[in-house]
Design an enzyme around this catalytic site. Structure first.
Site, short mmCIF file in Angstrom:
data_model
loop_
_atom_site.label_atom_id
_atom_site.label_comp_id
_atom_site.label_asym_id
_atom_site.label_seq_id
_atom_site.Cartn_x
_atom_site.Cartn_y
_atom_site.Cartn_z
N LYS A 200 -19.87 19.61 25.21
CA LYS A 200 -20.86 19.56 24.11
C LYS A 200 -22.05 18.68 24.48
O LYS A 200 -23.14 18.84 23.94
CB LYS A 200 -20.22 19.13 22.79
CG LYS A 200 -19.63 17.72 22.74
CD LYS A 200 -20.61 16.61 22.45
CE LYS A 200 -20.00 15.25 22.74
NZ LYS A 200 -20.89 14.12 22.58
N THR A 257 -22.97 15.82 17.47
CA THR A 257 -23.85 15.38 18.56
C THR A 257 -25.18 16.14 18.54
O THR A 257 -26.25 15.54 18.68
CB THR A 257 -23.15 15.58 19.92
OG1 THR A 257 -21.89 14.91 19.87
CG2 THR A 257 -23.95 15.00 21.05
O1 LIG Z 1 -19.86 11.67 21.90
C1 LIG Z 1 -20.63 11.33 21.04
C2 LIG Z 1 -20.46 11.69 19.63
O2 LIG Z 1 -19.18 12.21 19.39
C3 LIG Z 1 -21.85 10.55 21.39
O3 LIG Z 1 -22.80 11.42 21.89
P1 LIG Z 1 -23.87 10.86 22.90
O4 LIG Z 1 -23.12 10.38 24.11
O5 LIG Z 1 -24.79 12.01 23.18
O6 LIG Z 1 -24.58 9.74 22.21
#
Ligand SMILES: O=C(CO)COP(=O)(O)O
Ligand SMILES: NC(=O)C1=CN([C@@H]2O[C@H](COP(=O)(O)OP(=O)(O)OC[C@H]3O[C@@H](n4cnc5c(N)ncnc54)[C@H](O)[C@@H]3O)[C@@H](O)[C@H]2O)C=CC1
Length: 344
Positions: A200, A257
């Site tokens: 993701k 995300t």
């Molecule tokens: O894994 C995450 C949210 O579940 C954090 O995402 P990021 O690493 O893109 O900040």
């Protein structure tokens, strides 16, 4: 685990890595009643957590529990731990863990908090853990879900999945992380839970680029939905349970995300979409955006298993092959016509 005076059971946790998620996970397990020690590389982090109860670099303004301890001494953090949570950047896990192996308590469960795939080997984090620590799958767990550190650290309601091949170990991790503001579900689908989190990030880079280009919710929904199809295709090839991708560690994390300006991956993509060069974006990105490096490893993994991942290919082309974002976008939209469930 130890008996508390009065009958309850407490548990000891070592969190290896005092960045935004390691610190947040430490706070969560402390709030759940654990005795938690966070290992930090830098003495100033240790001092900030122990003396001021704040990790001012990664979670400014968040008050940490006084009971949450920090140390720069890995042996001290790991002594007697029931759970060892690993929260360093994915590409540094192998080297860091190798140094910690002699210090790991023999029956501890090693919990990956990381959302990345190793460059060069294409191994998932749980595979790197099993290999480097030489422990059976029953002692390796993954904890993943839609958890933006700052929100969970603020005590906002959230949830995650604790996955382990050993259902009983997953249940123990579940019990260790449940608080009045946080729910944990169990799973034995380690592959699916782990892939959802790692891939993701690549979709979030793509969504960020679209947002940076000025596109709206229709494009975002298109990318998230087809991104999920991409995650599920890779998951199926690697033996994951497809239902996992409809859950918190799949669709849940993807939505969280890709929708949040707090996401480092989405923000990274957005900066590229606004016209910054890769070097400029790297220079302004202070925290770990795992998808940037893991995209290459995920694409290699996909090719090994003959899985088509056009969005991942587009992200790699933009990041590492100098392809302009507009060209990558038009090659995605003009792919040959297919039924929606093609390849699933
Ligand atoms: O894994 C995450 C949210 O579940 C954090 O995402 P990021 O690493 O893109 O900040
Ligand atoms: N921040 C979040 O919201 C979430 C992050 N994650 C995952 O957690 C993992 C850790 O990320 P964050 O804590 O967010 O990153 P971060 O960038 O906030 O912190 C990284 C930490 O690792 C340390 N570090 C950097 N290089 C290192 C090295 N070579 N050796 C040892 N330590 C090193 C840094 O000093 C810092 O303490 C990532 O895989 C991420 O995908 C998972 C869920 C949520």
């Amino acid at each position: 685990m130890e008996r508390r005076r009065g009958g309850g059971v407490t548990f000891r946790v070592a969190v290896m890595g005092a960045g935004s998620w390691g610190t947040t996970f430490g706070k969560l397990l402390c709030d759940a009643g654990g005795e938690v020690t966070v290992w930090a590389r830098r003495p100033e982090r240790v001092e900030a957590i122990n003396e001021r109860h704040e990790n001012s670099e990664y979670l400014p303004g968040v008050e940490l529990p006084a009971a949450l301890r920090a140390t720069a001494d890995a042996a001290e953090a790991l002594a007697g731990a029931d759970f060892v949570a690993l929260a360093v950047p994915a590409q540094t896990l192998r080297e860091n863990l190798a140094a910690w192996v002699p210090l790991l308590p023999p029956r501890s469960v090693l919990v990956s908090l990381m959302k990345g795939v190793e460059l060069g080997t294409c191994r998932r984090m749980s595979e790197v853990i099993g290999e480097v620590a030489d422990v059976p799958a029953e002692r390796v767990a993954v904890f993943s879900g839609p958890n933006l550190a700052r929100e969970i650290a603020a005590g906002q309601p959230g949830a995650a999945v604790a996955a382990c091949a050993d259902e009983e170990a997953a249940r123990r991790l579940q019990a260790a992380a449940m608080t009045p503001y946080f729910r944990v579900y169990t799973s034995t689908d380690v592959v699916g839970v782990e892939l959802g989190g790692a891939v993701k990030n690549i979709v979030a880079l793509c969504v960020g680029m679209a947002v940076g280009l000025g596109f709206g919710d229709s494009t975002r929904a298109l990318l998230m939905t087809r991104g999920l199809a991409e995650i599920a295709r890779l998951g199926a090839a690697l033996g994951a349970d497809e239902h996992t991708f409809a859950g918190l560690a799949g669709m849940g994390d993807l939505i969280g995300t890709c929708s949040s300006p707090l996401s480092r991956n989405r923000t990274f993509g957005e900066n590229l979409g606004r016209g910054m060069t890769l070097d400029e974006v790297v220079a302004v990105t202070k925290q770990t955006a795992e998808g940037v490096k893991s995209s290459g490893a995920v694409l290699e993994l996909a090719r090994k298993h003959n899985v088509e991942m056009p969005m991942t290919e587009a992200v790699v082309a933009v990041l590492y092959e100098g392809v302009p974002i507009a060209d990558a976008a038009s090659s995605l939209i003009s792919r040959s016509p297919k039924p929606e469930r093609y390849g699933l």
